[in-house]
Design a protein around this motif. Sequence first.
Motif, short mmCIF file in Angstrom:
data_model
loop_
_atom_site.label_atom_id
_atom_site.label_comp_id
_atom_site.label_asym_id
_atom_site.label_seq_id
_atom_site.Cartn_x
_atom_site.Cartn_y
_atom_site.Cartn_z
N VAL A 151 35.28 39.91 42.31
CA VAL A 151 36.14 40.85 41.60
C VAL A 151 37.57 40.30 41.55
CG1 VAL A 151 36.88 43.25 41.42
CG2 VAL A 151 34.71 42.70 42.53
N ASN A 152 37.92 39.77 40.38
CA ASN A 152 39.25 39.19 40.16
C ASN A 152 39.80 39.76 38.84
OD1 ASN A 152 41.27 37.13 41.02
ND2 ASN A 152 40.75 36.19 39.08
N ALA A 153 39.69 41.06 38.68
CA ALA A 153 39.92 41.73 37.40
C ALA A 153 41.40 41.86 37.07
CB ALA A 153 39.28 43.11 37.42
N VAL A 154 41.70 41.89 35.77
CA VAL A 154 43.06 42.19 35.33
C VAL A 154 43.39 43.66 35.55
CG1 VAL A 154 42.50 42.76 32.93
CG2 VAL A 154 44.73 41.78 33.48
N GLY A 155 42.37 44.50 35.60
CA GLY A 155 42.58 45.92 35.79
C GLY A 155 42.45 46.35 37.24
N SER A 156 42.16 47.63 37.43
CA SER A 156 42.08 48.22 38.76
C SER A 156 40.68 48.75 39.03
CB SER A 156 43.08 49.37 38.87
OG SER A 156 42.92 50.06 40.10
N VAL A 157 40.26 48.64 40.29
CA VAL A 157 38.97 49.17 40.70
C VAL A 157 39.11 50.57 41.31
CG1 VAL A 157 36.99 48.71 42.25
CG2 VAL A 157 38.06 46.85 40.99
N THR A 158 40.36 50.98 41.53
CA THR A 158 40.64 52.31 42.07
C THR A 158 41.28 53.20 41.01
OG1 THR A 158 42.83 51.62 42.87
CG2 THR A 158 40.96 51.41 44.40
N VAL A 159 41.15 54.50 41.21
CA VAL A 159 41.78 55.47 40.33
C VAL A 159 43.27 55.53 40.69
CG1 VAL A 159 41.84 57.87 39.57
CG2 VAL A 159 39.66 56.80 40.19
N SER A 199 45.18 35.05 29.36
CA SER A 199 43.73 35.22 29.37
C SER A 199 43.04 34.41 30.45
CB SER A 199 43.15 34.82 28.00
OG SER A 199 43.41 33.47 27.72
N ALA A 200 43.71 33.39 30.99
CA ALA A 200 43.07 32.53 31.98
C ALA A 200 43.15 33.08 33.40
CB ALA A 200 43.71 31.15 31.94
N GLU A 201 43.88 34.16 33.60
CA GLU A 201 44.23 34.56 34.96
C GLU A 201 43.23 35.50 35.63
OE1 GLU A 201 48.22 35.84 35.62
OE2 GLU A 201 49.07 34.38 34.26
N ASN A 202 42.23 35.98 34.94
CA ASN A 202 41.40 37.04 35.51
C ASN A 202 39.95 36.89 35.08
OD1 ASN A 202 43.96 38.76 36.13
ND2 ASN A 202 44.06 38.31 33.95
N THR A 203 39.09 37.46 35.88
CA THR A 203 37.70 37.64 35.48
C THR A 203 36.96 38.34 36.59
OG1 THR A 203 35.85 36.52 34.39
CG2 THR A 203 36.64 35.55 36.42
N THR A 204 35.85 38.98 36.25
CA THR A 204 34.88 39.45 37.23
C THR A 204 33.58 38.72 36.94
OG1 THR A 204 35.93 41.61 37.47
CG2 THR A 204 33.63 41.43 38.12
N GLY A 207 37.53 37.47 31.79
CA GLY A 207 36.45 36.55 31.40
C GLY A 207 35.12 37.03 31.89
N ASP A 208 34.87 38.32 31.82
CA ASP A 208 33.74 38.96 32.49
C ASP A 208 32.40 38.36 32.10
OD1 ASP A 208 35.62 40.65 33.65
OD2 ASP A 208 35.47 42.09 32.01
N VAL A 209 31.64 37.95 33.13
CA VAL A 209 30.37 37.25 32.95
C VAL A 209 29.32 37.90 33.86
CG1 VAL A 209 29.15 35.07 33.33
CG2 VAL A 209 31.47 35.05 32.40
N VAL A 210 28.14 38.15 33.32
CA VAL A 210 27.00 38.59 34.12
C VAL A 210 25.84 37.63 33.92
CG1 VAL A 210 25.26 40.37 34.50
CG2 VAL A 210 27.62 41.03 34.10
N PHE A 211 25.38 37.00 35.00
CA PHE A 211 24.13 36.25 35.00
C PHE A 211 23.02 37.23 35.43
CE2 PHE A 211 27.38 33.10 36.11
CZ PHE A 211 27.08 32.06 35.25
N ALA A 212 21.89 37.16 34.77
CA ALA A 212 20.73 37.95 35.18
C ALA A 212 19.56 37.00 35.41
CB ALA A 212 20.35 38.99 34.14
N ALA A 213 18.87 37.17 36.54
CA ALA A 213 17.76 36.30 36.89
C ALA A 213 16.61 37.14 37.41
CB ALA A 213 18.19 35.27 37.92
N ALA A 214 15.38 36.64 37.21
CA ALA A 214 14.18 37.36 37.63
C ALA A 214 13.26 36.40 38.37
CB ALA A 214 13.46 37.96 36.43
N THR A 215 12.79 36.83 39.54
CA THR A 215 11.91 35.99 40.34
C THR A 215 10.44 36.15 39.98
OG1 THR A 215 11.77 37.65 42.10
CG2 THR A 215 13.53 36.00 42.27
#
Length: 331
Positions: A178-186, A229-234, A273-281
């Motif tokens: 979690v390296n987001a530009v936004g906030s995870v808290t309210v 744009s280079a400074e953040n991502t989850t 730069g939000d990225v989700v990898f999905a994998a299945a065994t």
Amino acid sequence: MKNLLTDISGVRVGHADDAALASGVTAVIFDKPAVASIDVRGGGPGTREATVLDLQSTVEAIDGIALSGGSALGLDAAGGVQAWLAEQGRGLRMRGAVIPIVPGAICFDLLNGGNKAWGRFPPYRDLGYAAAGAAAANFALGSAGAGLGATTANFKGGLGSASAQTEGGVKVAALAVVNAVGSVTVGDGPWFWAAPFEIGGEFGGRGLPPSFDPDMLRARLKGGPEATSAENTTLAVVVTDALLTKPQAKRLAMIAQTGMARAIYPVHAPLDGDVVFAAATGEKPIDPLFGLTELGMVAANVLARAIARGVHSATALPFPGALPAWKDRFG
């Protein structure tokens, strides 16, 4: 279940980091090749081998995933994970050649106070090798591995994980950096946006505020108007023991991205730069319509929880002006 990505049989996770550097690498190792795909929603992603995971690409399965700090310089981490896998004889076999398939993604942590004067070559390849060698069933959360240098708009970021299963017993788990530009808290309070999905007080049990005021809903952005744009991502990895095709893994990654929207405010911005990898065994067959939809729903909830756990578990960096950890304020 340990409430970790490694609740999926055949999956191990390892960290390697450097306190002075204030950065690190996390490796996800599959004991057998796993069918995988990717979904990218942020405007500034940094990835390696992402096109291998496109549906039109020939390769179906991967051997590991490398998550790293260091911005684009951290993409070397996947080479270190590849080197470790190659020593184990793991990889795609092409006649006499063995090629480990290791996609990777990075987050920006170059301005967090750590010493980034590493000389000619960045250290991430060596950190990737060490992280792969350290892969095990148990691993640290918070300020560890690729989450060591992570930050959010108002609190220290970090690495989180969570797991669950569907009513039919299919398991799904997530790991998030979690390296987001936004906030995870309210606002700047103790409440996590992911609170409705919390299980057993895993990130403080504070619930949501009794009411919302305009200040809670205003944008809190890391770096303010100077952010780039280079400074953040989850970064996220979602793994299931379901039997999925590559297109179904892609759909799982897409649905799981909803978990970011439940946990981060705002999200999927041009600054992320939000990225989700999905994998299945591939252990348990599922219905291709209802079953995959239910699996995606649970995966999104699990990813939201993993994101909150990453911030809840983090510790502040020991540098002047460093962001406080959530536990410094509310622990």
